[in-house]
Design an enzyme around this catalytic site. Structure first.
Site, PDB file in Angstrom:
ATOM      1  N   LYS A  79       0.848  -1.205   0.000  1.00 28.97           N
ATOM      2  CA  LYS A  79       0.000   0.000   0.000  1.00 28.97           C
ATOM      3  C   LYS A  79       0.880   1.250   0.000  1.00 28.97           C
ATOM      4  CE  LYS A  79      -3.743  -2.620   2.034  1.00 28.97           C
ATOM      5  NZ  LYS A  79      -4.539  -3.032   3.189  1.00 28.97           N
ATOM      6  N   GLN A  88      -4.991  -1.939   9.271  1.00 26.81           N
ATOM      7  CA  GLN A  88      -4.776  -3.249   8.640  1.00 26.81           C
ATOM      8  C   GLN A  88      -5.370  -4.338   9.527  1.00 26.81           C
ATOM      9  OE1 GLN A  88      -3.516  -3.675   5.558  1.00 26.81           O
ATOM     10  NE2 GLN A  88      -3.839  -5.875   5.713  1.00 26.81           N
ATOM     11  N   ASP A 129     -11.335   2.054   3.228  1.00 23.77           N
ATOM     12  CA  ASP A 129     -11.583   0.613   3.057  1.00 23.77           C
ATOM     13  C   ASP A 129     -13.057   0.336   2.729  1.00 23.77           C
ATOM     14  OD1 ASP A 129      -9.445  -1.212   3.223  1.00 23.77           O
ATOM     15  OD2 ASP A 129      -9.286  -0.982   5.399  1.00 23.77           O
TER      16      ASP A 129
HETATM   17  N1  GUN Z   1      -6.669  -7.348   5.625  1.00 23.30           N
HETATM   18  C1  GUN Z   1      -6.906  -8.119   4.525  1.00 23.30           C
HETATM   19  N2  GUN Z   1      -7.505  -7.384   3.563  1.00 23.30           N
HETATM   20  C2  GUN Z   1      -7.668  -6.142   4.056  1.00 23.30           C
HETATM   21  C3  GUN Z   1      -8.200  -4.934   3.535  1.00 23.30           C
HETATM   22  O1  GUN Z   1      -8.695  -4.844   2.404  1.00 23.30           O
HETATM   23  N3  GUN Z   1      -8.168  -3.858   4.361  1.00 23.30           N
HETATM   24  C4  GUN Z   1      -7.659  -3.912   5.611  1.00 23.30           C
HETATM   25  N4  GUN Z   1      -7.692  -2.810   6.361  1.00 23.30           N
HETATM   26  N5  GUN Z   1      -7.144  -5.011   6.135  1.00 23.30           N
HETATM   27  C5  GUN Z   1      -7.142  -6.122   5.355  1.00 23.30           C
END
Ligand code: GUN
Length: 281
Positions: free
Chosen positions: A52, A96, A119
Site C-alpha cells: 500500500k 490493517q 476501506d
Molecule cells: N486485511 C486483509 N484485507 C484487508 C483490507 O482490504 N483492508 C484492511 N484494512 N485489512 C485487510
C-alpha cells in the site's frame, strides 16, 4: 478462446489515472494523505502494508505509517484513530486487519470517520452502498466491477452468482452487481446443490478460500469467471478457488490467480484516497 482478464494491466491503468488526478490536486494546492495503522508484527500484514505504501508513493499520495505493538489495547488504538479522524492533514484512514485478539475489530471499524473510511468497511459506508448514497466502496468488489467494465463485459440483465458471503467481498459484491442491474444470487457453505446454482451463472464470482474447488462441473458454457481466491495448492503454489486449467475452455473470460483480482484491491484503495478529497469538501 477465453479472454484472460488482465488485472495487472487494469490495476496499472487505474494507478496511472489516480497519479494524474493527484498531480492535478497538488497543482491546486491540495495534498492527499493516507494513514495506515498496523498493530503487531503479522508478516502477511507487513507485506500488505508495504504494498500500500509503494502504491501511494507511485500515485503521489503521502502515506503516514503508524506502527503499534502487539500488546496495544483497544482504548489505545481508538485514541490513535480519533486523533487521525480530527487531523485535517489526513484524508484516508486504514487499520490493517486482522488486529490482535484483545481488540474488537468491529469497534475499530466503527471508530473510523465515514469521511475517511477508504476501506469502505464502516457501517455507514455499507449502508450507503446498499441504498445508493455516496460513500466509499470496498476495494475488492469495486475492483471487480472495474475488471468487468474495462474488459467490455456486459453486466446488466445477467445472472450473477457469488459464492461466499463475507462482509469484505461477498455481501458488498452482491450490492454492487445489483446496482449494475445483474440478477444476483449469493451462495455459501450451506447452499444446497451448489454446482447446479453455479451453472446458472453468466458471471460467477468465487470467494471461498478453497484451492481449485470450482471445476468445470460448476461452469455454464461461456460463463465469465472471477476468482477472488488467494489459496495455496498441494505444492504450496499460489492458486485460486477455481481449477483454472479445468474450467478455462468452458469460459468466455476468466481472471488468473495471481494477476486477476488481487492487484485491483490496492489500486482501488488509491482511487478511494483521491476520491476522499471530493467527499471531504
Ligand atoms: N486485511 C486483509 N484485507 C484487508 C483490507 O482490504 N483492508 C484492511 N484494512 N485489512 C485487510
Amino acid at each position: 478462446m477465453a479472454v484472460i482478464i488482465d488485472g495487472k494491466k487494469i490495476a496499472q491503468d487505474i494507478r496511472d489515472e489516480v497519479k494524474e488526478q493527484v498531480a492535478l490536486l497538488n497543482r491546486q494546492g491540495t495534498e492527499v494523505t493516507l494513514a495506515v495503522v498496523l498493530v503487531g508484527e503479522d508478516p502477511a500484514s507487513q507485506v500488505y502494508v508495504r504494498n500500500k505504501e509503494k502504491a501511494c508513493e507511485y500515485c503521489g499520495i503521502r502515506s503516514r505509517k503508524i506502527l503499534m505493538p502487539e500488546s496495544t489495547t483497544q482504548e489505545g488504538l481508538l485514541q490513535v484513530i480519533n486523533g487521525l479522524n480530527e487531523d485535517p492533514g489526513v484524508n484516508g484512514i486504514l487499520v490493517q486487519l486482522p488486529v490482535p485478539k484483545q481488540i474488537n475489530a468491529d469497534a475499530v471499524i466503527r471508530a473510523i470517520s465515514p469521511l475517511k473510511d477508504v476501506d469502505g468497511f464502516h457501517p455507514q459506508s455499507v449502508g450507503a452502498l446498499s441504498i445508493g448514497l455516496p460513500g466509499f466502496l470496498p476495494c475488492t468488489p469495486a475492483g471487480i466491477i472495474q475488471l468487468l467494465h474495462r474488459t467490455g463485459i456486459e453486466i446488466s440483465g445477467k445472472e450473477c452468482v457469488i459464492v461466499g458471503r463475507s462482509n469484505i467481498v461477498g455481501k458488498p459484491m452482491g450490492m454492487l452487481m445489483l446496482r449494475e442491474n445483474a440478477t444476483v444470487t449469493i451462495a455459501h457453505s450451506r447452499t444446497k446443490n451448489l454446482a447446479e446454482v453455479c451453472r446458472r451463472a453468466d458471471i460467477l464470482i468465487t470467494a471461498i478460500g478453497q484451492p481449485k474447488f470450482f471445476t468445470a462441473d460448476y461452469i455454464k458454457e461461456g460463463a465469465v469467471v472471477i476468482d477472488c481466491g488467494m489459496d495455496r495448492d498441494e505444492n504450496g503454489k499460489l492458486c485460486g478457488d477455481v481449477d483454472y486449467s479445468d474450467v478455462f475452455d468452458h469460459t468466455s473470460a476468466i481472471t488468473p490467480v495471481p494477476g486477476g483480482v488481487g492487484p485491483m484491491t490496492v489500486a482501488m484503495l488509491m482511487k478511494n484516497c483521491a476520491a476522499a478529497i471530493e467527499l471531504q469538501r
